[in-house]
Write an enzyme that holds these catalytic residues in place. Structure first.
Site, PDB file in Angstrom:
ATOM      1  N   ARG A 133       0.699  -1.322  -0.391  1.00 57.25           N
ATOM      2  CA  ARG A 133       0.044   0.452   0.168  1.00 57.25           C
ATOM      3  C   ARG A 133       0.743   1.679   0.240  1.00 57.25           C
ATOM      4  O   ARG A 133       1.884   1.228   1.033  1.00 57.25           O
ATOM      5  CB  ARG A 133      -0.848  -0.006   1.207  1.00 57.25           C
ATOM      6  CG  ARG A 133      -1.849  -1.207   1.335  1.00 57.25           C
ATOM      7  CD  ARG A 133      -3.449  -0.738   1.937  1.00 57.25           C
ATOM      8  NE  ARG A 133      -3.859  -1.723   2.259  1.00 57.25           N
ATOM      9  CZ  ARG A 133      -4.669  -2.158   1.229  1.00 57.25           C
ATOM     10  NH1 ARG A 133      -5.164  -1.236   0.307  1.00 57.25           N
ATOM     11  NH2 ARG A 133      -5.323  -3.090   1.031  1.00 57.25           N
ATOM     12  N   ASP A 134      -0.021   2.411  -0.388  1.00 51.39           N
ATOM     13  CA  ASP A 134       1.243   3.426  -0.546  1.00 51.39           C
ATOM     14  C   ASP A 134       1.278   4.393   0.613  1.00 51.39           C
ATOM     15  O   ASP A 134      -0.160   4.274   1.535  1.00 51.39           O
ATOM     16  CB  ASP A 134       0.727   4.244  -1.614  1.00 51.39           C
ATOM     17  CG  ASP A 134       1.571   5.682  -1.762  1.00 51.39           C
ATOM     18  OD1 ASP A 134       2.047   5.294  -3.381  1.00 51.39           O
ATOM     19  OD2 ASP A 134       1.427   6.609  -1.073  1.00 51.39           O
ATOM     20  N   ILE A 135       2.358   4.559   1.172  1.00 52.66           N
ATOM     21  CA  ILE A 135       2.454   5.295   2.297  1.00 52.66           C
ATOM     22  C   ILE A 135       1.378   6.727   2.203  1.00 52.66           C
ATOM     23  O   ILE A 135       0.938   7.169   3.825  1.00 52.66           O
ATOM     24  CB  ILE A 135       3.803   5.579   3.095  1.00 52.66           C
ATOM     25  CG1 ILE A 135       4.262   6.064   3.909  1.00 52.66           C
ATOM     26  CG2 ILE A 135       4.369   6.642   1.913  1.00 52.66           C
ATOM     27  CD1 ILE A 135       5.111   5.399   4.705  1.00 52.66           C
ATOM     28  N   ASN A 154       4.515   6.862 -13.895  1.00 51.77           N
ATOM     29  CA  ASN A 154       4.593   8.529 -13.579  1.00 51.77           C
ATOM     30  C   ASN A 154       6.158   8.712 -13.900  1.00 51.77           C
ATOM     31  O   ASN A 154       7.162   7.634 -13.837  1.00 51.77           O
ATOM     32  CB  ASN A 154       4.727   9.677 -13.030  1.00 51.77           C
ATOM     33  CG  ASN A 154       3.134   9.324 -12.386  1.00 51.77           C
ATOM     34  OD1 ASN A 154       2.318   9.474 -12.908  1.00 51.77           O
ATOM     35  ND2 ASN A 154       2.868   9.670 -10.851  1.00 51.77           N
ATOM     36  N   HIS A 209       6.837   2.022 -11.254  1.00 55.39           N
ATOM     37  CA  HIS A 209       5.873   1.863 -10.197  1.00 55.39           C
ATOM     38  C   HIS A 209       4.883   1.672 -10.509  1.00 55.39           C
ATOM     39  O   HIS A 209       5.155   3.359 -11.630  1.00 55.39           O
ATOM     40  CB  HIS A 209       6.469   1.876  -8.883  1.00 55.39           C
ATOM     41  CG  HIS A 209       6.866   3.241  -8.906  1.00 55.39           C
ATOM     42  ND1 HIS A 209       7.841   4.121  -8.579  1.00 55.39           N
ATOM     43  CD2 HIS A 209       5.097   4.368  -8.531  1.00 55.39           C
ATOM     44  CE1 HIS A 209       7.242   5.190  -8.665  1.00 55.39           C
ATOM     45  NE2 HIS A 209       5.837   5.365  -8.201  1.00 55.39           N
ATOM     46  N   MET A 210       3.690   0.938 -10.909  1.00 58.47           N
ATOM     47  CA  MET A 210       2.127   1.388 -10.939  1.00 58.47           C
ATOM     48  C   MET A 210       1.626   1.800  -9.686  1.00 58.47           C
ATOM     49  O   MET A 210       1.668   0.454  -8.998  1.00 58.47           O
ATOM     50  CB  MET A 210       2.282  -0.047 -11.806  1.00 58.47           C
ATOM     51  CG  MET A 210       0.646  -0.426 -12.224  1.00 58.47           C
ATOM     52  SD  MET A 210       0.129  -1.676 -13.432  1.00 58.47           S
ATOM     53  CE  MET A 210       1.580  -1.103 -15.116  1.00 58.47           C
ATOM     54  N   HIS A 211       0.804   2.546  -9.714  1.00 59.91           N
ATOM     55  CA  HIS A 211      -0.361   3.171  -8.918  1.00 59.91           C
ATOM     56  C   HIS A 211      -1.259   2.122  -9.678  1.00 59.91           C
ATOM     57  O   HIS A 211      -2.009   2.384 -10.315  1.00 59.91           O
ATOM     58  CB  HIS A 211      -0.253   4.369  -9.020  1.00 59.91           C
ATOM     59  CG  HIS A 211       0.925   4.870  -8.578  1.00 59.91           C
ATOM     60  ND1 HIS A 211       0.449   5.995  -7.173  1.00 59.91           N
ATOM     61  CD2 HIS A 211       1.749   5.896  -9.175  1.00 59.91           C
ATOM     62  CE1 HIS A 211       2.177   6.326  -6.762  1.00 59.91           C
ATOM     63  NE2 HIS A 211       2.836   6.433  -8.768  1.00 59.91           N
ATOM     64  N   GLU A 250       8.436  10.760  -8.165  1.00 60.92           N
ATOM     65  CA  GLU A 250       9.303  11.072  -6.827  1.00 60.92           C
ATOM     66  C   GLU A 250      10.442   9.713  -6.396  1.00 60.92           C
ATOM     67  O   GLU A 250      11.239  10.121  -6.070  1.00 60.92           O
ATOM     68  CB  GLU A 250       8.201  11.134  -5.779  1.00 60.92           C
ATOM     69  CG  GLU A 250       7.340  12.788  -5.734  1.00 60.92           C
ATOM     70  CD  GLU A 250       6.256  12.744  -4.856  1.00 60.92           C
ATOM     71  OE1 GLU A 250       6.034  11.900  -4.087  1.00 60.92           O
ATOM     72  OE2 GLU A 250       5.554  13.243  -4.989  1.00 60.92           O
TER      73      GLU A 250
HETATM   74  P1  5GP Z   1       5.131   8.864  -7.957  1.00 59.03           P
HETATM   75  O1  5GP Z   1       4.834  10.120  -8.035  1.00 59.03           O
HETATM   76  O2  5GP Z   1       7.344   8.177  -8.110  1.00 59.03           O
HETATM   77  O3  5GP Z   1       4.622   7.944  -8.800  1.00 59.03           O
HETATM   78  O4  5GP Z   1       5.266   8.238  -6.776  1.00 59.03           O
HETATM   79  C1  5GP Z   1       5.417   7.373  -5.991  1.00 59.03           C
HETATM   80  C2  5GP Z   1       4.422   7.094  -4.075  1.00 59.03           C
HETATM   81  O5  5GP Z   1       5.801   6.431  -3.086  1.00 59.03           O
HETATM   82  C3  5GP Z   1       3.682   7.888  -3.653  1.00 59.03           C
HETATM   83  O6  5GP Z   1       2.783   8.117  -4.025  1.00 59.03           O
HETATM   84  C4  5GP Z   1       4.577   7.921  -2.497  1.00 59.03           C
HETATM   85  O7  5GP Z   1       3.734   8.284  -1.090  1.00 59.03           O
HETATM   86  C5  5GP Z   1       4.930   6.994  -2.262  1.00 59.03           C
HETATM   87  N1  5GP Z   1       5.833   5.797  -0.814  1.00 59.03           N
HETATM   88  C6  5GP Z   1       6.947   7.225  -0.794  1.00 59.03           C
HETATM   89  N2  5GP Z   1       8.134   6.522   0.041  1.00 59.03           N
HETATM   90  C7  5GP Z   1       6.998   5.649   0.736  1.00 59.03           C
HETATM   91  C8  5GP Z   1       7.543   4.594   1.122  1.00 59.03           C
HETATM   92  O8  5GP Z   1       8.257   4.609   1.897  1.00 59.03           O
HETATM   93  N3  5GP Z   1       6.585   3.696   2.074  1.00 59.03           N
HETATM   94  C9  5GP Z   1       5.300   3.721   0.889  1.00 59.03           C
HETATM   95  N4  5GP Z   1       4.352   2.007   1.099  1.00 59.03           N
HETATM   96  N5  5GP Z   1       4.984   4.395  -0.003  1.00 59.03           N
HETATM   97  C10 5GP Z   1       5.361   5.001  -0.277  1.00 59.03           C
END
Ligand code: 5GP
Length: 118
Positions: free
Chosen positions: A30-32, A88, A101-103, A96
């Site tokens: 799960r996303d944090i 992204n 990764h895929m959301h 970020e």
């Molecule tokens: P991006 O913006 O790179 O597509 O998404 C990165 C995602 O990783 C964000 O939605 C953020 O909340 C999630 N994320 C960042 N650090 C962690 C973490 O330590 N644990 C989890 N579970 N999600 C994370």
């Protein structure tokens, strides 16, 4: 050599994060900071920094990400109403964490696909 991110530590469970799925190719958790009622990340076990770094050798892994998304969407009970898969890339894409990764997001109406307007 690409620099590891927090996701590699989660995959290896050096940072204890509950895993929803793991096999030889991908890991899901799960996303944090969830942006919807259901927000799961599906991550290749192999460090690939951005979509720009994907090669043909990664096609099996990328396909697995989709089949795992489908399975998790069903387990979450969001498959029938629907959901969105997002990847992204780099600054304009809002990436970020530089480990692709895929959301998988859903569990509510998600609105328009993009917030920007021309
Ligand atoms: P991006 O913006 O790179 O597509 O998404 C990165 C995602 O990783 C964000 O939605 C953020 O909340 C999630 N994320 C960042 N650090 C962690 C973490 O330590 N644990 C989890 N579970 N999600 C994370």
């Amino acid at each position: 050599m690409a620099e590891e991110t927090i996701f590699s530590k989660i995959i290896r469970q050096e940072i204890p994060t509950p895993l929803l799925y793991q096999d030889d190719l991908v890991t899901a958790f799960r996303d944090i900071s969830p942006q919807a009622n259901s927000h799961i990340l599906i991550v290749p076990n192999k460090l690939i920094p951005t979509i720009n770094d994907v090669t043909e050798q990664d096609e099996l892994c990328l396909g697995r990400m989709i089949t795992v998304a489908k399975k998790l969407a069903k387990e979450e009970g969001i498959d029938e109403n629907g959901y969105r898969l997002i990847m992204n890339c780099n600054k304009h894409g809002g990436q970020e964490v530089f480990h692709i990764h895929m959301h998988l997001v859903g569990g509510q109406p998600l609105g328009p696909m993009l917030s920007i307007r021309f």
